[in-house]
Motif scaffolding. Structure first.
Motif, mmCIF file in Angstrom:
data_model
loop_
_atom_site.group_PDB
_atom_site.id
_atom_site.type_symbol
_atom_site.label_atom_id
_atom_site.label_comp_id
_atom_site.label_asym_id
_atom_site.label_seq_id
_atom_site.Cartn_x
_atom_site.Cartn_y
_atom_site.Cartn_z
ATOM 1 N N ASN A 119 10.114 35.949 16.060
ATOM 2 C CA ASN A 119 10.055 35.242 17.344
ATOM 3 C C ASN A 119 10.915 35.988 18.361
ATOM 4 O OD1 ASN A 119 8.668 33.390 15.827
ATOM 5 N ND2 ASN A 119 10.062 31.692 16.241
ATOM 6 N N LYS A 120 10.518 35.958 19.612
ATOM 7 C CA LYS A 120 11.262 36.647 20.658
ATOM 8 C C LYS A 120 12.124 35.687 21.483
ATOM 9 C CE LYS A 120 9.256 40.470 19.566
ATOM 10 N NZ LYS A 120 9.824 41.105 18.417
ATOM 11 N N GLU A 121 11.717 34.424 21.562
ATOM 12 C CA GLU A 121 12.403 33.446 22.397
ATOM 13 C C GLU A 121 13.350 32.586 21.560
ATOM 14 O OE1 GLU A 121 11.359 31.787 26.512
ATOM 15 O OE2 GLU A 121 9.718 31.582 25.090
ATOM 16 N N LYS A 122 14.534 32.308 22.115
ATOM 17 C CA LYS A 122 15.509 31.470 21.439
ATOM 18 C C LYS A 122 14.982 30.050 21.315
ATOM 19 C CE LYS A 122 19.477 31.431 23.499
ATOM 20 N NZ LYS A 122 20.835 31.333 24.024
ATOM 21 N N SER A 123 15.305 29.406 20.203
ATOM 22 C CA SER A 123 14.904 28.007 19.995
ATOM 23 C C SER A 123 16.049 27.248 19.348
ATOM 24 C CB SER A 123 13.636 27.935 19.126
ATOM 25 O OG SER A 123 13.898 28.451 17.839
ATOM 26 N N MET A 124 15.934 25.928 19.404
ATOM 27 C CA MET A 124 16.901 25.027 18.757
ATOM 28 C C MET A 124 16.100 23.993 17.999
ATOM 29 S SD MET A 124 19.494 24.183 21.957
ATOM 30 C CE MET A 124 20.217 22.771 21.241
#
Length: 79
Positions: free
Chosen positions: A74-79
């Motif tokens: 994945n390239k985008e940060k997530s929580m």
């Protein structure tokens, strides 16, 4: 960094990729990108523990990943 903890956040829970339930056997809750982007920039990527509740209900112990999930590329940060 420690001046940012404890950190409290709230926001919309959105549908993720479905990997938590399907691959791990553990349903997950995912914050919207808006909530993720509200984190202080100094908070490093990692695994954190804390407490969570939904709709002012019971409070539960929780573990949260803040990161890009490199295993899944994945390239985008997530929580």
């Amino acid at each position: 960094m420690l001046t940012h903890f404890p950190f409290f956040t709230s926001g919309e829970i959105v549908r993720g990729f479905g990997r938590g339930s399907r691959e791990l056997g553990i349903p997950t809750a995912n914050f919207s990108l808006e909530v993720v982007k509200s984190l202080p920039a100094e908070v490093p990527l990692g695994i954190y523990y804390g407490w969570a509740n939904v709709d002012n209900g019971e409070v539960y112990k929780m573990v949260m990943s803040i990161g890009t999930n490199p295993y899944y590329d994945n390239k985008e940060k997530s929580m």
